[in-house]
Design a protein around this motif. Structure first.
Motif, PDB file in Angstrom:
ATOM      1  N   ALA A  22       2.957  -9.087   5.238  1.00  0.00           N
ATOM      2  CA  ALA A  22       1.914  -9.631   4.366  1.00  0.00           C
ATOM      3  C   ALA A  22       0.585  -8.902   4.492  1.00  0.00           C
ATOM      4  O   ALA A  22      -0.334  -9.155   3.720  1.00  0.00           O
ATOM      5  CB  ALA A  22       1.706 -11.113   4.697  1.00  0.00           C
ATOM      6  N   TYR A  23       0.473  -7.980   5.436  1.00  0.00           N
ATOM      7  CA  TYR A  23      -0.806  -7.326   5.723  1.00  0.00           C
ATOM      8  C   TYR A  23      -1.252  -6.446   4.558  1.00  0.00           C
ATOM      9  O   TYR A  23      -0.479  -5.665   4.012  1.00  0.00           O
ATOM     10  CB  TYR A  23      -0.653  -6.472   6.983  1.00  0.00           C
ATOM     11  CG  TYR A  23      -1.922  -5.774   7.416  1.00  0.00           C
ATOM     12  CD1 TYR A  23      -3.024  -6.508   7.834  1.00  0.00           C
ATOM     13  CD2 TYR A  23      -2.010  -4.390   7.405  1.00  0.00           C
ATOM     14  CE1 TYR A  23      -4.191  -5.870   8.247  1.00  0.00           C
ATOM     15  CE2 TYR A  23      -3.172  -3.741   7.814  1.00  0.00           C
ATOM     16  CZ  TYR A  23      -4.249  -4.492   8.234  1.00  0.00           C
ATOM     17  OH  TYR A  23      -5.402  -3.852   8.630  1.00  0.00           O
ATOM     18  N   SER A  24      -2.522  -6.588   4.185  1.00  0.00           N
ATOM     19  CA  SER A  24      -3.051  -5.810   3.062  1.00  0.00           C
ATOM     20  C   SER A  24      -4.338  -5.081   3.437  1.00  0.00           C
ATOM     21  O   SER A  24      -5.098  -4.670   2.569  1.00  0.00           O
ATOM     22  CB  SER A  24      -3.317  -6.723   1.856  1.00  0.00           C
ATOM     23  OG  SER A  24      -4.242  -7.747   2.197  1.00  0.00           O
ATOM     24  N   GLU A  27      -4.244   0.584   6.470  1.00  0.00           N
ATOM     25  CA  GLU A  27      -3.019   0.960   7.166  1.00  0.00           C
ATOM     26  C   GLU A  27      -3.059   2.437   7.560  1.00  0.00           C
ATOM     27  O   GLU A  27      -3.644   3.266   6.854  1.00  0.00           O
ATOM     28  CB  GLU A  27      -1.791   0.688   6.299  1.00  0.00           C
ATOM     29  CG  GLU A  27      -1.601  -0.783   5.998  1.00  0.00           C
ATOM     30  CD  GLU A  27      -0.308  -1.061   5.272  1.00  0.00           C
ATOM     31  OE1 GLU A  27       0.238  -0.144   4.637  1.00  0.00           O
ATOM     32  OE2 GLU A  27       0.165  -2.205   5.326  1.00  0.00           O
TER      33      GLU A  27
END
Length: 246
Positions: A22-24, A27
Motif C-alpha cells: 500500500a506504500y505510496s 521509493e
C-alpha cells in the motif's frame, strides 16, 4: 546509505509486506526496505503466521523492481532473498542451510523464513516484495513452529539487529544486480549449493504417507524433485510435501 535504496522504520505494523503493497511514498530505484519492531499479523509462506517478540528479532520486507525478469523465472526472487539471509547469517557461525523453498536452518532448527509476493504482467515481473523474519535475540517461543532457534542462542550473546539487516541488504543488492544482468543461472546454482538435505536419503511425507528420498533438483518454477530409492522421481509444489524432522 546505499544509492537507490530507501529505508522505512516502523514501530508497529500489521505486516511489512502489506505495508509495502500500500506504500505510496518515495521509493528506491533498486529496492525499498520496511523494517518493523513488531508485526501484529506477520505472515509466512502459504498463510502461516510468523511469531516474533517485539524488539527482539528482525522483521522486514523488501520491494524491488527486477528488469525484464520473465514470469516463469520469478522463483529467482525468492532464491535471492533466501541467499542474502543465508550469507548474512553464515558470517556469524557455521551450520546454516536453505530449506526449500524459503527457510533458513541452522542444523535442524529454523531461524528464518521469507515470503515472496510478485506483481506480474504480460511483460514479466513488475515488482516483488520479499518479507523476511529472522530470529535474532528471542530465546523463548510459544507458537506452533516445532524447531525454532535464534542467532543469539547459536552464538551465545545478543546480536545487533540493524547490523544484521545491513549485511542482508549488502548481499541482496549484489544478488538483485545479478538478476538484472540476467545472470539467472549463477543465482540459481548458488541457491542449490546451500540446500538443506542436498545429500543422501531422508524422510519426507506427502498425501500418501512417509517415504525416503534424495534431493534431485528444483525446477525454474520452484517445484522440488525428489528421487526415491526405486528410482521414481516425484515433483512437488510448496505445501505438497513435508520434511520429516529428526
Amino acid at each position: 546509505m546505499t544509492e537507490g535504496i530507501s529505508y522505512i522504520h516502523l514501530d508497529e505494523v500489521e505486516s511489512t509486506n502489506s505495508f509495502l503493497h500500500a506504500y505510496s511514498g518515495k521509493e528506491g530505484s533498486l529496492m525499498t526496505i520496511a523494517h518493523a519492531e513488531y508485526q501484529t499479523a506477520g505472515r509466512g509462506q502459504g498463510g502461516n503466521r510468523w511469531e516474533s517478540a517485539k524488539g527482539l528479532n528482525l522483521t522486514f520486507s523488501v520491494k524491488s523492481y527486477p528488469l525484464d525478469l520473465p514470469v516463469n523465472r520469478q522463483y529467482l526472487m525468492l532464491e535471492a532473498g533466501a541467499l542474502a539471509v543465508y550469507h548474512a547469517l553464515s558470517g556469524y557461525s557455521d551450520g546454516f542451510s536453505i530449506k526449500w523453498p524459503n527457510d533458513i536452518y541452522w542444523k535442524d532448527y529454523k531461524i528464518s523464513g521469507t515470503l515472496s509476493e510478485c506483481s506480474v504482467s504480460s511483460h514479466g515481473v513488475r515488482s516483488c516484495i520479499l518479507g523476511t523474519g529472522i530470529n535474532v535475540n528471542q530465546t523463548h517461543f510459544q507458537g506452533n513452529v516445532p524447531n525454532p532457534i535464534s542467532l543469539s542462542t547459536i552464538v551465545g550473546h545478543e546480536v545487533s539487529r540493524m547490523a544484521l539487516l545491513d549485511t542482508v541488504t549488502e548481499h541482496l543488492t549484489v544478488l538483485l544486480e545479478r538478476i538484472n544482468k540476467r545472470d539467472y543461472e549463477m543465482v540459481d546454482k548458488e541457491y542449490k549449493q546451500h540446500l538443506y538435505r542436498s545429500n543422501g536419503y531422508h524422510l519426507y511425507e506427502d498425501a500418501n504417507g512417509r517415504f525416503e528420498a534424495e534431493y534431485s533438483d528444483i525446477l525454474d518454477n520452484g517445484h522440488l524433485l525428489l528421487k526415491r530409492r526405486d528410482g521414481l522421481v516425484s515433483e512437488y509444489a510448496f505445501k505438497e510435501v513435508a520434511f520429516v524432522l529428526p
